[in-house]
Design an enzyme around this catalytic site. Structure first.
Site, mmCIF file in Angstrom:
data_model
loop_
_atom_site.group_PDB
_atom_site.id
_atom_site.type_symbol
_atom_site.label_atom_id
_atom_site.label_comp_id
_atom_site.label_asym_id
_atom_site.label_seq_id
_atom_site.Cartn_x
_atom_site.Cartn_y
_atom_site.Cartn_z
ATOM 1 N N ASP A 1 69.057 18.145 47.708
ATOM 2 C CA ASP A 1 68.446 19.423 47.328
ATOM 3 C C ASP A 1 68.441 19.629 45.812
ATOM 4 O OD1 ASP A 1 69.063 19.512 50.068
ATOM 5 O OD2 ASP A 1 69.419 21.674 50.052
ATOM 6 N N HIS B 1 66.407 22.781 44.610
ATOM 7 C CA HIS B 1 66.356 24.250 44.672
ATOM 8 C C HIS B 1 66.047 24.931 43.336
ATOM 9 C CE1 HIS B 1 67.024 25.166 48.818
ATOM 10 N NE2 HIS B 1 68.104 24.416 48.895
ATOM 11 N N ASP C 1 63.697 20.299 49.720
ATOM 12 C CA ASP C 1 64.265 21.525 49.141
ATOM 13 C C ASP C 1 64.168 21.526 47.616
ATOM 14 O OD1 ASP C 1 64.704 22.420 51.695
ATOM 15 O OD2 ASP C 1 66.809 22.954 51.387
ATOM 16 N N ASN D 1 63.483 21.992 54.706
ATOM 17 C CA ASN D 1 63.211 23.223 55.457
ATOM 18 C C ASN D 1 62.701 24.349 54.559
ATOM 19 O OD1 ASN D 1 66.038 23.247 54.509
ATOM 20 N ND2 ASN D 1 66.166 25.234 55.525
ATOM 21 N N HIS D 2 62.928 24.255 53.251
ATOM 22 C CA HIS D 2 62.405 25.281 52.337
ATOM 23 C C HIS D 2 60.966 25.020 51.916
ATOM 24 C CE1 HIS D 2 65.801 28.065 51.392
ATOM 25 N NE2 HIS D 2 66.455 27.105 52.015
ATOM 26 N N HIS E 1 65.701 15.232 55.483
ATOM 27 C CA HIS E 1 66.359 16.407 54.915
ATOM 28 C C HIS E 1 67.539 16.878 55.759
ATOM 29 C CE1 HIS E 1 67.033 19.907 52.526
ATOM 30 N NE2 HIS E 1 67.033 20.648 53.613
ATOM 31 N N HIS F 1 70.582 18.959 52.668
ATOM 32 C CA HIS F 1 70.597 20.189 53.474
ATOM 33 C C HIS F 1 71.906 20.968 53.477
ATOM 34 C CE1 HIS F 1 68.919 22.862 56.445
ATOM 35 N NE2 HIS F 1 69.562 22.378 57.494
#
Length: 306
Positions: free
Chosen positions: A54, A56, A82, A114-115, A164, A238
């Site tokens: 990730d 982010h 992500d 998932n984002h 992920h 994740h």
């Protein structure tokens, strides 16, 4: 279509954390879509490659990642999703990664997290950031439409399976994954959802996920999946892990997390996984880049983790 010179200029601008104009983002996303349409649900990747978790929206930490791991395209990269939400610079982060994909398609693989979803980004920051920086939601729409085309998983030299989240009770084989129709919004349930949402667990078998999507899966599940598919390792992201990486399930699974001091307050290290010419594995850990002046954000995003 942007030329190599145009792309190089855009990449240079993005590396300075200066976002592109709306029309440039639109053209870039169209080019990226054409490339990603040709990729597979289980995208083959050659070694050597550096596997990342990730990000982010922590742009300056992504620049630090490239400093530690080697710049793109000199180092081959595989990102496990992500890219957006939570951090202050989701726009610049995802635009840079997509621009690198368009410029050096064989040197960088970008998977879906998932984002990378319309619904999640409306809650956790990317949508609001696009509105703030562009004055409308067009750029958010260009990117979330593009996210539908991102590969779900990758396979390094037929041995290391990268994704992920985790496994699904509906998917026993890589061929099951290859058969999915991925070009859609991430569903609330089902096999595609599971790949992006599931987590390994200390308990055997399948369990209900506390996240409200996906499942938990035990060591027995991971071992069987690896055996069935001739794999040596499942590499996934994740989950925040304090050292940046964490072996679990008797080294059948490793979690890689590449956002140091996650949400600018968790105090964790980040890591990336180098897979060498001979499939040897080396983790590089890193701390956050020096703090930049933080932009004013107009809306607080929820605290709980997804």
């Amino acid at each position: 279509m942007p030329s190599h010179a145009d792309l190089d200029r855009q990449i240079s601008q993005l590396r300075e954390c200066k976002f592109l104009g709306e029309a440039e983002v639109r053209a870039l996303c169209e080019q990226a879509k054409a490339i990603l349409m040709e990729e597979w649900n289980v995208q083959p990747v050659r070694c050597p490659v550096t596997v990342c978790g990730d990000i982010h929206g922590q742009f300056y930490d992504l620049i630090e990642l490239f400093r530690i791991g080697g710049d793109s395209p000199d180092t081959n990269y595989l990102f496990m999703g992500d890219y957006v939400d939570r951090g202050y610079y989701s726009v610049e982060t995802v635009t840079l990664l997509v621009a690198l994909k368009v410029r050096y398609r064989d040197r960088i693989t970008i998977l879906r997290g998932n984002h990378e979803s319309r619904q999640i980004t409306q809650v956790y920051g990317f949508y609001d950031e696009c509105l703030r920086k562009y004055g409308n939601a067009n750029v958010w729409k260009y990117f979330t439409d593009l996210f539908d085309y991102l590969p779900l998983t990758a396979l390094v030299e037929n041995q290391v399976f990268c994704l992920h989240g985790g496994l699904s009770p509906s998917l026993d084989t890589l061929d099951n994954i290859r058969a999915l129709d991925r070009i859609q919004e991430v569903p609330h349930e089902g096999p595609m959802c599971d790949l992006l949402w599931s987590d390994p667990d200390d308990r055997c078998g399948w369990g209900i996920s506390p996240r409200g999507a996906g499942y938990t899966f035990g060591q027995d599940i991971a071992q069987q999946f690896n055996h069935t598919n001739g794999l040596t390792l499942i590499s996934r992201a994740h989950q925040l892990v304090m050292e940046g990486f964490n072996w679990c399930q008797d080294k059948n699974v490793v979690t890689v997390f590449s956002a140091p001091n996650y949400c600018y307050r968790c105090g964790n290290m980040a890591a990336i996984l180098e897979i060498g010419e001979n499939m040897d594995q080396n983790f590089l850990q890193f701390d956050p880049a020096p703090r930049q002046i933080e932009p004013d954000t107009t809306r607080k995003t929820p605290d709980y983790f997804l």
